[in-house]
Structures are given as structure tokens and as C-alpha cells.
Design a protein around this motif. Sequence first.
Motif, mmCIF file in Angstrom:
data_model
loop_
_atom_site.group_PDB
_atom_site.id
_atom_site.type_symbol
_atom_site.label_atom_id
_atom_site.label_comp_id
_atom_site.label_asym_id
_atom_site.label_seq_id
_atom_site.Cartn_x
_atom_site.Cartn_y
_atom_site.Cartn_z
ATOM 1 N N THR A 143 -27.705 4.869 44.207
ATOM 2 C CA THR A 143 -27.062 5.226 44.271
ATOM 3 C C THR A 143 -25.283 4.932 45.397
ATOM 4 N N ASN A 145 -22.074 5.488 47.205
ATOM 5 C CA ASN A 145 -21.110 6.049 47.777
ATOM 6 C C ASN A 145 -19.913 5.455 48.451
ATOM 7 N N TYR A 146 -18.820 6.246 49.096
ATOM 8 C CA TYR A 146 -17.811 5.766 49.292
ATOM 9 C C TYR A 146 -16.993 6.471 50.616
ATOM 10 N N TYR A 153 -9.614 8.392 45.397
ATOM 11 C CA TYR A 153 -10.065 7.246 43.684
ATOM 12 C C TYR A 153 -9.599 6.628 43.241
ATOM 13 N N THR A 159 -20.711 6.767 40.884
ATOM 14 C CA THR A 159 -21.845 7.048 41.852
ATOM 15 C C THR A 159 -23.616 6.881 41.948
ATOM 16 N N ASN A 160 -23.263 5.969 40.950
ATOM 17 C CA ASN A 160 -24.583 5.235 40.706
ATOM 18 C C ASN A 160 -24.424 4.010 39.294
#
Length: 222
Positions: A143, A145-146, A153, A159-160
Motif C-alpha cells: 500500500t 499512502n500520501y 495530488y 495507492t498500491n
Amino acid sequence: YTGLPTPTRDGYTFNGWYINDTKINNGDTVKIITNSTATASWTPITYTIGYELNGGSYGSSHPMSGTYDSNVTISNPTKEGYTFTGWTLSGYDSTAKHGTSENAVTKTIASTSTLIKSTYFKNLRKTSGTVTLTANWSANTYTINYELNGGSYGSSHPTNGTYDSNVTISNPTRTGYTFTGWTISGYDETAKHGTDEDNVTNTIASTSTLIKSTYFKNLRKT
């Protein structure tokens, strides 16, 4: 004795007929004092076990041969960034069995494409020769994450990610600010980045390193 038959038995070599400890052959003259039984003598065959690891490494137990009617213990192999999905077997005979318990090695092998994750095998061949186990793998996913700290963005923000595949991450934007780079936490030592999708080879020195690359790879191996 004349006309002694030559019997056969799956997985064994016939050594001859014996009365007590004496081997008898066709044409032999044997003095029998009492009723006696001729007993067939057998030796279990041995066969070769080969492995195709497809980039993986052997587990703790990886015997190179097996003996008929005896279990063979084969540990799962390992490969960085991948999950072992099972062995496929070729060169096995109809007698081949496998199981997850050493006392219940009873499952048959449906075909050469059947994925097998058992540890215990038996009677993979009934004659001498080679059976080959090929390791199959599935690339691990992780995964992403941000934390944008008030930014937005960019066009690409997956996201993965999948091991051994590039991840394309566009620079974020924030009104009145210039993006100076990403810092990354939770990554593994396999993590790489680069500005060229065909050359994603730069390592990450620390969690405080500022990275402005667009392409990332192997950020995690699990």
C-alpha cells in the motif's frame, strides 16, 4: 528348481527368490528337509529430484533424491518480494503422493499444472529417473499512502504497488509553494527510484532524504 517366475512390484527391483537365507535360481538343486517357502527379495528404487526455482532460494530441506515408499520432506523456497504459490511437478509417476502431514501423504497429483504447497512427498517415481519440481511465485503488493501537507495530488498517485513493477508518482502541487521532494517512511532496503522509467536504480539513503523522482520500484518487499 525350474520355471521360477520373475515377479514385478511398483517401485522395487526384484533381487531373486530366497529360501531362508539361500538364493535359488532356475536349475538349482535344493535339498529341502521340511516344508519351505520361497520368498521374493526386493530393493526399493531411488530416483533423482530436480528443482527449477525461478529466481528463488532453496528452503531448509531440498533433497536431491528419494527412495520408494519413504517420505521426502521438501521445504518451501523463498524469493524476495514474492509469495510462493506452490510447486508444479513434471516427470512424476501415477504412484506420486503428497500431503501436509508426514503421516498422511495420500493426495494424488491431478496434472503437471496442479499447484502443490505440501511439504511431504512420496513415491514420486516408481522407476529410476528424474522428477522435477518447479517453483511458482506471485509478486507481493504493498500500500502507498500520501501526506500532502496542504498540497494536491499530481496526475498519477497510485495507492498500491507490485514488486518488480514501476510505480509512477507525479509531483504534487500547492499554490504559492515549490515542491522540494518526497520523504519516505516504511520502505524496505529494496526500494529504488529514478527519473527515467528504464533506470529506476537509485537507493534511498534515509527517511529524511528528499526525492524528486517520478518513478519508484520495490518500495516494500512484503
